[in-house]
Design a protein around this motif. Structure first.
Motif, mmCIF file in Angstrom:
data_model
loop_
_atom_site.group_PDB
_atom_site.id
_atom_site.type_symbol
_atom_site.label_atom_id
_atom_site.label_comp_id
_atom_site.label_asym_id
_atom_site.label_seq_id
_atom_site.Cartn_x
_atom_site.Cartn_y
_atom_site.Cartn_z
ATOM 1 N N LEU A 93 0.837 -1.192 0.000
ATOM 2 C CA LEU A 93 0.000 0.000 0.000
ATOM 3 C C LEU A 93 0.878 1.251 0.000
ATOM 4 O O LEU A 93 0.595 2.200 -0.721
ATOM 5 C CB LEU A 93 -0.977 0.023 1.172
ATOM 6 C CG LEU A 93 -1.959 1.206 1.123
ATOM 7 C CD1 LEU A 93 -2.821 1.158 -0.137
ATOM 8 C CD2 LEU A 93 -2.840 1.233 2.349
ATOM 9 N N ASP A 94 1.950 1.236 0.786
ATOM 10 C CA ASP A 94 2.874 2.370 0.770
ATOM 11 C C ASP A 94 3.408 2.629 -0.637
ATOM 12 O O ASP A 94 3.512 3.765 -1.076
ATOM 13 C CB ASP A 94 4.071 2.118 1.696
ATOM 14 C CG ASP A 94 3.830 2.614 3.097
ATOM 15 O OD1 ASP A 94 2.836 3.330 3.313
ATOM 16 O OD2 ASP A 94 4.652 2.291 3.972
ATOM 17 N N TYR A 95 3.730 1.555 -1.315
ATOM 18 C CA TYR A 95 4.305 1.660 -2.655
ATOM 19 C C TYR A 95 3.293 2.149 -3.695
ATOM 20 O O TYR A 95 3.627 2.929 -4.581
ATOM 21 C CB TYR A 95 4.889 0.304 -3.069
ATOM 22 C CG TYR A 95 5.652 0.341 -4.354
ATOM 23 C CD1 TYR A 95 6.951 0.842 -4.413
ATOM 24 C CD2 TYR A 95 5.068 -0.117 -5.522
ATOM 25 C CE1 TYR A 95 7.651 0.886 -5.613
ATOM 26 C CE2 TYR A 95 5.764 -0.088 -6.725
ATOM 27 C CZ TYR A 95 7.046 0.423 -6.758
ATOM 28 O OH TYR A 95 7.733 0.463 -7.940
ATOM 29 N N TYR A 96 2.033 1.710 -3.592
ATOM 30 C CA TYR A 96 1.029 2.002 -4.619
ATOM 31 C C TYR A 96 0.020 3.084 -4.252
ATOM 32 O O TYR A 96 -0.768 3.504 -5.101
ATOM 33 C CB TYR A 96 0.257 0.717 -4.970
ATOM 34 C CG TYR A 96 1.104 -0.301 -5.676
ATOM 35 C CD1 TYR A 96 1.596 -0.053 -6.956
ATOM 36 C CD2 TYR A 96 1.416 -1.513 -5.071
ATOM 37 C CE1 TYR A 96 2.373 -0.989 -7.615
ATOM 38 C CE2 TYR A 96 2.193 -2.454 -5.721
ATOM 39 C CZ TYR A 96 2.663 -2.185 -6.997
ATOM 40 O OH TYR A 96 3.447 -3.112 -7.643
ATOM 41 N N ASP A 99 -0.608 6.028 -6.530
ATOM 42 C CA ASP A 99 -1.253 5.695 -7.798
ATOM 43 C C ASP A 99 -2.745 5.426 -7.624
ATOM 44 O O ASP A 99 -3.535 5.666 -8.539
ATOM 45 C CB ASP A 99 -0.602 4.450 -8.414
ATOM 46 C CG ASP A 99 0.834 4.702 -8.825
ATOM 47 O OD1 ASP A 99 1.061 5.616 -9.633
ATOM 48 O OD2 ASP A 99 1.729 3.990 -8.316
ATOM 49 N N ILE A 100 -3.135 4.922 -6.465
ATOM 50 C CA ILE A 100 -4.514 4.515 -6.239
ATOM 51 C C ILE A 100 -5.363 5.618 -5.604
ATOM 52 O O ILE A 100 -6.542 5.771 -5.930
ATOM 53 C CB ILE A 100 -4.544 3.233 -5.375
ATOM 54 C CG1 ILE A 100 -3.874 2.095 -6.142
ATOM 55 C CG2 ILE A 100 -5.963 2.851 -4.987
ATOM 56 C CD1 ILE A 100 -3.631 0.858 -5.316
ATOM 57 N N MET A 122 -4.084 0.001 -13.455
ATOM 58 C CA MET A 122 -3.695 -1.326 -12.965
ATOM 59 C C MET A 122 -2.813 -2.038 -13.993
ATOM 60 O O MET A 122 -1.822 -2.675 -13.620
ATOM 61 C CB MET A 122 -4.923 -2.184 -12.643
ATOM 62 C CG MET A 122 -5.739 -1.699 -11.458
ATOM 63 S SD MET A 122 -4.818 -1.690 -9.909
ATOM 64 C CE MET A 122 -4.562 0.052 -9.678
ATOM 65 N N CYS A 123 -3.146 -1.931 -15.270
ATOM 66 C CA CYS A 123 -2.316 -2.546 -16.317
ATOM 67 C C CYS A 123 -0.916 -1.940 -16.306
ATOM 68 O O CYS A 123 0.079 -2.653 -16.459
ATOM 69 C CB CYS A 123 -2.965 -2.393 -17.694
ATOM 70 S SG CYS A 123 -4.381 -3.475 -17.944
#
Length: 146
Positions: A93-96, A99-100, A122-123
């Motif tokens: 979650l920290d990493y993404y 983006d989300i 996501m792709c």
């Protein structure tokens, strides 16, 4: 061969598996909206079991491409908080999250457009470049995998 898929809100792994394994994919734009499906719902794993997150929609239009997202309630905030609560201790979650998080900050008018933005992100994140098109009319393919 072209695989027919329905639009999906943060689709399950199996949906992305079909997307990845198919030579070409068409996403259905003309089908009737169906309640309690991945079109506007995703499932997350929480410490208390599986939790469904549902995007509220206005239901006076039936075709999926024309379904509008409803802004009643505080669903964006609730969904983001649920994701943080369920996956906050995960290093992913920290990493993404950068983006989300925008999917829970910006307002989209149409569910189909919202889902497509999510699919494209996501792709990008899982590093796949599927050949995706959209149906030009209702594709009545019986029991096609969705």
């Amino acid at each position: 061969m072209t695989t027919l898929l329905s639009t999906t809100y943060f689709g399950p792994v199996q949906w992305y598996q079909k997307l990845y394994r198919s030579e070409a994919v068409e996403i259905e734009r003309w089908e009737s909206f169906q309640k309690q499906t991945y079109r506007n719902r995703c499932l997350i794993a929480t410490t208390n079991g599986v939790q469904a997150l549902t995007v509220p929609v206005e239901r006076h239009i039936e075709t999926i491409k024309d379904i509008r997202i409803s802004d009643h309630g505080n669903w964006r905030h609730l969904h983001w908080n649920a994701l943080q609560s369920a996956y906050g201790e995960s290093p992913f979650l920290d990493y993404y999250q950068d983006d989300i998080r925008p999917f829970f900050e910006k307002r989209w008018t149409y569910l189909f457009d919202f889902n497509e933005e999510i699919r494209q992100k996501m792709c990008e994140l899982i590093d796949i470049q599927p050949e995706v098109g959209y149906t030009k009319a209702y594709a009545n393919h019986g029991d096609s995998p969705r």
